[in-house]
Design a protein around this motif. Structure first.
Motif, mmCIF file in Angstrom:
data_model
loop_
_atom_site.group_PDB
_atom_site.id
_atom_site.type_symbol
_atom_site.label_atom_id
_atom_site.label_comp_id
_atom_site.label_asym_id
_atom_site.label_seq_id
_atom_site.Cartn_x
_atom_site.Cartn_y
_atom_site.Cartn_z
ATOM 1 N N GLY A 1 57.812 41.964 95.232
ATOM 2 C CA GLY A 1 57.777 41.591 93.822
ATOM 3 C C GLY A 1 58.973 42.129 93.069
ATOM 4 O O GLY A 1 59.462 43.230 93.352
ATOM 5 N N ASP B 1 60.693 36.847 95.952
ATOM 6 C CA ASP B 1 60.418 36.735 94.521
ATOM 7 C C ASP B 1 61.701 36.373 93.799
ATOM 8 O O ASP B 1 62.797 36.377 94.389
ATOM 9 C CB ASP B 1 59.827 38.031 93.966
ATOM 10 N N ALA C 1 53.225 40.708 93.256
ATOM 11 C CA ALA C 1 53.743 39.975 92.109
ATOM 12 C C ALA C 1 53.893 40.909 90.921
ATOM 13 O O ALA C 1 53.080 41.806 90.714
ATOM 14 C CB ALA C 1 52.804 38.820 91.754
ATOM 15 N N ALA D 1 53.317 35.024 92.953
ATOM 16 C CA ALA D 1 54.302 35.514 91.987
ATOM 17 C C ALA D 1 53.821 35.253 90.571
ATOM 18 O O ALA D 1 52.947 34.412 90.328
ATOM 19 C CB ALA D 1 55.655 34.834 92.221
#
Length: 310
Positions: free
Chosen positions: A130, A87, A183, A233
């Motif tokens: 995330g 991420d 995410a 994401a």
């Protein structure tokens, strides 16, 4: 008297080759239709048509992804070939980027050109997937394997982080525990965290005042706009409040407005938006206050997109 098909061509049965050709063509049509539905090309085609009718004013009030071009294309993050970039988040405080590595857990701070500034080991995390930057040096990290959200605090002197030292929040059970929450994005306008489940794609909100304290419970965002194969994401544009949704499997970045409606999209295939080759597996996206876009892809590739001036 029966007619001899050898002497009367009109009485012959269709050739086996002709039948085989027909069936193969029918099978090809069915497979192509299935591919179109699976990849949501029908939805993208419909959105592409709708984009043609957006006025310049409407385009100016959105991120408007069709206008972006890659200016840094697949830059390798040195020494991270086996770490799996998972991420990416932009920090308005430091004007730098933070990326989380999922396979060998650590944070890496990057310049806006994708140069490595420092690495921060993450102790106690199993599979951090995330990451988002909140307020006053706070970062929220999602561990997909343990289904836990942790809000950490870092500064220029931080050398190591231990999960046990910070507040943790249980994200609960997902429909697919192996494709769960990966995410997260901070929405400063609405003072909330936006969470995303990978598959089937779904979004949730969790209220916060920007501190390490989350209030209430996470709530699912009802939406039929996430017609993507997976959700990798999320990022929130600080200028418009629009949400960017990244899908590695669909090779797509999708823009949703404040009502959750689709606005624009960008394909991540080679030959489009300045990309020489398809982004292998896009796992992180970030946007800064100038509207510049950044992405990371497994295993260790960095991308930067800027809006084409017209």
């Amino acid at each position: 008297m029966p007619t001899d098909p050898l002497l009367n061509p009109s009485a012959r049965r269709p050739s086996r080759f002709g039948l085989r050709w027909y069936y193969w063509l029918l099978l090809l049509v069915v497979l192509l239709y299935g591919l179109v539905i699976a990849m949501h090309w029908d939805d993208r085609g419909a959105l592409w048509v709708l984009e043609r009718f957006e006025s310049k004013k409407e385009q100016g009030e959105s991120v408007w992804l069709p206008d972006y071009t890659a200016v840094i294309d697949a830059k390798a993050l040195p020494g991270m070939e086996k770490d799996e970039a998972s991420d990416l988040a932009y920090s308005p405080l430091t004007k730098t980027l933070f990326s989380v590595m999922g396979k060998n857990p650590f944070l890496v701070e990057l310049t806006l050109e994708g140069d490595v500034l420092r690495k921060i080991p993450l102790d106690g995390w199993s599979n951090p997937e995330g990451l988002t930057v909140m307020e006053n040096g706070l970062l929220a990290i999602v561990d997909e394997r343990n289904h836990v959200l942790t809000v950490v605090k870092i500064d220029a002197n931080t050398q190591r982080l231990n999960r046990a030292d910070f507040p943790q929040y249980d994200l609960g059970v997902s429909k697919d525990q192996n494709k769960a929450f990966e995410a997260i994005a901070w929405d400063p306008r609405r003072q909330q965290l936006l969470l995303g489940e990978e598959r089937p794609p779904a979004m949730f909100i969790w209220k916060s005042d920007g501190s390490q304290v989350l209030t209430g419970e996470k709530q699912k965002v009802p939406s039929d706009e996430l017609d993507l194969r997976n959700l990798s994401a999320l990022s929130v544009d600080p200028r418009t409040g629009h949400t960017l949704v990244l899908s590695a499997d669909s090779h797509m970045l999708l823009e949703l407005d404040e009502l959750g409606e689709q606005v624009s999209f960008m394909t991540l295939l080679g030959g489009f938006n300045g990309l020489k080759e398809t982004i292998p597996r896009a796992e992180g996206v970030a946007i800064d206050e100038q509207g510049t876009l950044y992405m990371v892809s497994e295993p260790n590739l960095f991308y930067r997109f800027e809006k084409t001036k017209k």
